[in-house]
Enzyme design. Structure first.
Site, mmCIF file in Angstrom:
data_model
loop_
_atom_site.group_PDB
_atom_site.id
_atom_site.type_symbol
_atom_site.label_atom_id
_atom_site.label_comp_id
_atom_site.label_asym_id
_atom_site.label_seq_id
_atom_site.Cartn_x
_atom_site.Cartn_y
_atom_site.Cartn_z
ATOM 1 N N ARG A 132 -35.791 -12.650 32.771
ATOM 2 C CA ARG A 132 -37.196 -12.514 31.890
ATOM 3 C C ARG A 132 -38.329 -12.030 32.870
ATOM 4 N NH1 ARG A 132 -36.053 -16.878 28.815
ATOM 5 N NH2 ARG A 132 -35.385 -16.059 26.832
ATOM 6 N N LYS A 154 -43.266 2.700 35.351
ATOM 7 C CA LYS A 154 -42.493 3.124 34.283
ATOM 8 C C LYS A 154 -40.970 2.769 34.997
ATOM 9 C CE LYS A 154 -44.933 6.695 31.751
ATOM 10 N NZ LYS A 154 -45.041 8.124 31.416
ATOM 11 N N GLU A 196 -44.135 17.993 42.126
ATOM 12 C CA GLU A 196 -45.029 17.204 41.590
ATOM 13 C C GLU A 196 -46.201 16.892 42.540
ATOM 14 O OE1 GLU A 196 -44.547 15.527 38.913
ATOM 15 O OE2 GLU A 196 -42.346 15.722 38.165
ATOM 16 N N LYS A 238 -52.180 9.175 41.603
ATOM 17 C CA LYS A 238 -51.592 8.411 40.579
ATOM 18 C C LYS A 238 -52.049 6.979 40.547
ATOM 19 C CE LYS A 238 -47.513 7.507 38.318
ATOM 20 N NZ LYS A 238 -45.989 7.814 38.157
ATOM 21 N N GLU A 248 -50.235 4.440 29.143
ATOM 22 C CA GLU A 248 -50.103 5.817 28.700
ATOM 23 C C GLU A 248 -50.579 5.670 27.259
ATOM 24 O OE1 GLU A 248 -47.113 8.431 30.127
ATOM 25 O OE2 GLU A 248 -47.004 9.540 28.450
ATOM 26 N N ARG A 252 -53.361 9.091 30.700
ATOM 27 C CA ARG A 252 -52.128 9.144 31.598
ATOM 28 C C ARG A 252 -51.165 10.107 31.259
ATOM 29 N NH1 ARG A 252 -48.296 4.066 33.923
ATOM 30 N NH2 ARG A 252 -46.569 5.529 35.000
ATOM 31 N N ASN A 256 -48.099 14.530 32.401
ATOM 32 C CA ASN A 256 -47.041 15.419 31.731
ATOM 33 C C ASN A 256 -47.234 16.913 31.931
ATOM 34 O OD1 ASN A 256 -45.846 12.936 31.046
ATOM 35 N ND2 ASN A 256 -46.932 12.897 29.103
ATOM 36 N N HIS A 259 -44.352 19.157 31.809
ATOM 37 C CA HIS A 259 -43.163 18.595 31.503
ATOM 38 C C HIS A 259 -42.792 18.915 30.062
ATOM 39 C CE1 HIS A 259 -44.002 16.558 35.223
ATOM 40 N NE2 HIS A 259 -43.149 15.729 35.118
ATOM 41 N N HIS A 263 -39.049 19.543 30.442
ATOM 42 C CA HIS A 263 -38.002 18.898 29.647
ATOM 43 C C HIS A 263 -36.943 19.555 28.655
ATOM 44 C CE1 HIS A 263 -40.433 14.791 30.175
ATOM 45 N NE2 HIS A 263 -39.593 15.050 31.225
ATOM 46 N N HIS A 276 -34.869 17.983 38.045
ATOM 47 C CA HIS A 276 -36.359 17.955 37.212
ATOM 48 C C HIS A 276 -37.518 18.801 37.752
ATOM 49 C CE1 HIS A 276 -39.173 15.556 34.960
ATOM 50 N NE2 HIS A 276 -39.544 15.419 36.003
HETATM 51 P P1 NAD Z 1 -32.554 10.951 42.630
HETATM 52 O O1 NAD Z 1 -32.931 9.586 42.755
HETATM 53 O O2 NAD Z 1 -31.260 11.395 41.998
HETATM 54 O O3 NAD Z 1 -32.535 11.396 44.211
HETATM 55 C C1 NAD Z 1 -32.113 12.688 44.619
HETATM 56 C C2 NAD Z 1 -30.791 12.939 45.416
HETATM 57 O O4 NAD Z 1 -31.370 12.451 46.528
HETATM 58 C C3 NAD Z 1 -29.595 11.886 45.110
HETATM 59 O O5 NAD Z 1 -28.509 12.316 45.250
HETATM 60 C C4 NAD Z 1 -30.011 10.621 46.162
HETATM 61 O O6 NAD Z 1 -29.035 9.887 46.536
HETATM 62 C C5 NAD Z 1 -30.568 11.498 47.305
HETATM 63 N N1 NAD Z 1 -31.351 10.687 48.277
HETATM 64 C C6 NAD Z 1 -32.432 10.110 48.061
HETATM 65 N N2 NAD Z 1 -33.153 9.682 49.152
HETATM 66 C C7 NAD Z 1 -32.559 10.430 49.997
HETATM 67 C C8 NAD Z 1 -32.662 10.325 51.513
HETATM 68 N N3 NAD Z 1 -33.743 10.051 52.200
HETATM 69 N N4 NAD Z 1 -31.887 11.094 52.264
HETATM 70 C C9 NAD Z 1 -30.778 11.846 51.615
HETATM 71 N N5 NAD Z 1 -30.542 11.934 50.318
HETATM 72 C C10 NAD Z 1 -31.380 11.246 49.760
HETATM 73 O O7 NAD Z 1 -33.720 11.865 42.163
HETATM 74 P P2 NAD Z 1 -35.247 11.838 41.994
HETATM 75 O O8 NAD Z 1 -35.782 13.248 41.984
HETATM 76 O O9 NAD Z 1 -35.793 10.942 43.348
HETATM 77 O O10 NAD Z 1 -35.702 11.045 41.008
HETATM 78 C C11 NAD Z 1 -35.458 11.490 39.574
HETATM 79 C C12 NAD Z 1 -35.373 10.305 38.878
HETATM 80 O O11 NAD Z 1 -36.627 10.046 38.714
HETATM 81 C C13 NAD Z 1 -35.043 10.743 37.171
HETATM 82 O O12 NAD Z 1 -34.238 9.688 36.562
HETATM 83 C C14 NAD Z 1 -36.310 10.740 36.700
HETATM 84 O O13 NAD Z 1 -36.328 10.313 34.983
HETATM 85 C C15 NAD Z 1 -37.250 9.565 37.266
HETATM 86 N N6 NAD Z 1 -38.549 9.795 37.156
HETATM 87 C C16 NAD Z 1 -39.313 8.612 37.058
HETATM 88 C C17 NAD Z 1 -40.790 8.726 37.062
HETATM 89 C C18 NAD Z 1 -41.415 7.340 36.677
HETATM 90 O O14 NAD Z 1 -42.672 7.133 36.413
HETATM 91 N N7 NAD Z 1 -40.794 6.159 36.783
HETATM 92 C C19 NAD Z 1 -41.288 9.660 37.330
HETATM 93 C C20 NAD Z 1 -40.684 10.822 37.534
HETATM 94 C C21 NAD Z 1 -39.209 10.741 37.552
HETATM 95 N N1 GLY Z 2 -44.365 10.484 35.794
HETATM 96 C C1 GLY Z 2 -45.127 10.341 34.995
HETATM 97 C C2 GLY Z 2 -45.884 8.738 34.582
HETATM 98 O O1 GLY Z 2 -45.631 7.904 35.406
HETATM 99 O O2 GLY Z 2 -46.824 8.559 33.715
#
Ligand code: NAD
Ligand code: GLY
Length: 375
Positions: A132, A154, A196, A238, A248, A252, A256, A259, A263, A276
């Site tokens: 939990r 998130k 971003e 942020k 949101e 917030r 987007n 996006h 998306h 992305h």
């Molecule tokens: P990711 O986590 O897949 O990383 C991209 C690639 O880079 C992967 O292959 C990873 O292993 C590699 N990598 C990471 N750090 C590295 C480093 N320092 N050196 C070498 N390789 C490295 O992708 P991302 O773009 O970081 O994140 C995308 C994800 O984030 C999606 O699932 C998306 O939905 C989510 N997201 C969440 C939020 C949120 O607010 N929580 C916001 C935007 C995106």
């Molecule tokens: N990445 C958008 C948010 O965190 O609201």
């Protein structure tokens, strides 16, 4: 939002996300990974903890992470998840729970996410739900995760019917950002994260946008002091948004920007053709075009956005071959649609936005229309 300097020789930035009892610090620095244990020990008793990572990130940074934790008295175990968006899944979540339960980690044991947004979202949701809720620490290693996903709480996993459909708002207790980890990030991932950063400039901070116009090449060259400055500015922006609207309800959703169509483009190309951020770049240019078409922003604003994204090497056009019916259906399926209308983020000027209600058909029509000015 307080910004203070730590009394150390490096130019460490420490921001505080003010959310009452869920407030937390974001420490941004070149080399802060080695301070992780000390920073965590300032917030909880050294004890057992778990680091969740993947092999790609782990090979570069796991040993340093474990050493930093051990030096401060923590006893970390490691959970390794395969690399890839497809592993932001229930199966990975179960494998994290299995490992923690087998090791009998208790409620006070922190979970530490070492990686990009995939590892961060997955680990955050595991932390929100294991027993939990246990303390959660973000150590983001992609530019996208450093400026966006590690801040704001998130968390979640993908469902076979759609991305990010299952999750929780669950704030970390600490975010430690070491910009030197970006040195090993593939350039394509760096540029996708930069989208971003550019987004923050467009929606909230004209000065940041101008700084990016001026120093783009230095940034792409991974200049550490510039990265620290820019990551810090984005986290601060942020944090301010999250402080105003943590869950949101309304404001917030300015984050987007770009996006809605982004998306749709990702989904219609099976999440294979674009990262992305690359899809969001197309969506941002579209959002600027829609804003200009509605008389909300000038030609010059739209052109500056297009020029900066193109200079970063990004494609900005909606890919040929997508039909307006497909785009309308994909946009209408977005989880942020309500009552048939989309609260679309438009730009009025750099640093200034407004919401407009737009139908998916309108978006689709404009997206596939390639007038003389967009050829
Ligand atoms: P990711 O986590 O897949 O990383 C991209 C690639 O880079 C992967 O292959 C990873 O292993 C590699 N990598 C990471 N750090 C590295 C480093 N320092 N050196 C070498 N390789 C490295 O992708 P991302 O773009 O970081 O994140 C995308 C994800 O984030 C999606 O699932 C998306 O939905 C989510 N997201 C969440 C939020 C949120 O607010 N929580 C916001 C935007 C995106
Ligand atoms: N990445 C958008 C948010 O965190 O609201």
């Amino acid at each position: 939002m307080a910004a203070t300097k730590l009394p150390v020789s490096r130019p460490t930035e420490v921001l505080t996300v003010e959310l009452g009892e869920r407030s937390y610090s974001i420490v941004i620095d070149a080399g802060s990974l080695d301070d992780l244990g000390t920073l965590l020990a300032e917030r909880c008793q050294p004890q057992r903890c778990a680091v969740v990572t993947n092999p790609t990130v782990g090979k570069h940074y796991l040993d340093r992470t474990l050493a930093a934790l051990q030096a401060a008295g923590f006893t970390p175990l490691t959970v390794e998840i395969p690399d890839g968006e497809q592993f932001k899944s229930f199966a990975s979540l179960t494998s994290i729970y299995d490992r923690l339960l087998t090791a009998k980690l208790d409620r006070s044991a922190p979970l530490i996410a070492l990686g990009g947004g995939v590892i961060g979202d997955l680990t955050g949701f595991a932390a929100a739900t294991y027993l939990r809720g246990v303390p959660f620490v973000q150590v983001p290693t992609t530019l996208l995760a450093q400026v966006d996903s590690s801040v704001g709480g998130k968390t979640g996993v993908n469902h076979p019917l759609g991305k990010n459909l299952i999750g929780a708002f669950y704030q970390p207790s600490l975010v430690v950002i070491d910009v030197t980890t970006l040195s090993t990030l593939p350039r394509r991932e760096l540029v996708a994260g930069l989208v971003e950063v550019i987004k923050y400039g467009v929606i909230l901070d004209a000065e940041l946008f101008a700084l990016l116009e001026r120093d783009l090449e230095r940034l792409l060259g991974r200049d550490e002091s510039l990265l620290t400055q820019i990551v810090s500015r984005c986290c601060s922006l942020k944090a301010a948004v999250v402080q105003r609207d943590e869950r949101e309800q309304d404001y917030r959703s300015i984050l987007n920007f770009g996006h809605t169509l982004g998306h749709a483009v990702e989904a219609l190309t099976d999440y294979k053709r674009y990262l992305h951020g690359e899809a969001v770049a197309i969506g941002m240019v579209f959002a600027a075009r829609l804003s200009r078409a509605r008389g909300l922003c000038s030609d010059e604003t739209e052109k500056r956005i297009v020029r900066l994204l193109e200079r970063a090497g990004l494609a900005v056009d909606v890919p040929h071959g997508l039909s307006s019916a497909d785009i309308a259906a994909a946009v209408a399926g977005d989880k942020k649609v309500s009552g048939g209308k989309i609260k679309f983020v438009c730009v009025e000027d750099l640093g200034r936005t407004r919401f407009e209600l737009v139908t998916s058909q309108e978006i689709a029509r404009l997206a596939v229309h390639r007038g003389a000015d967009s050829e």
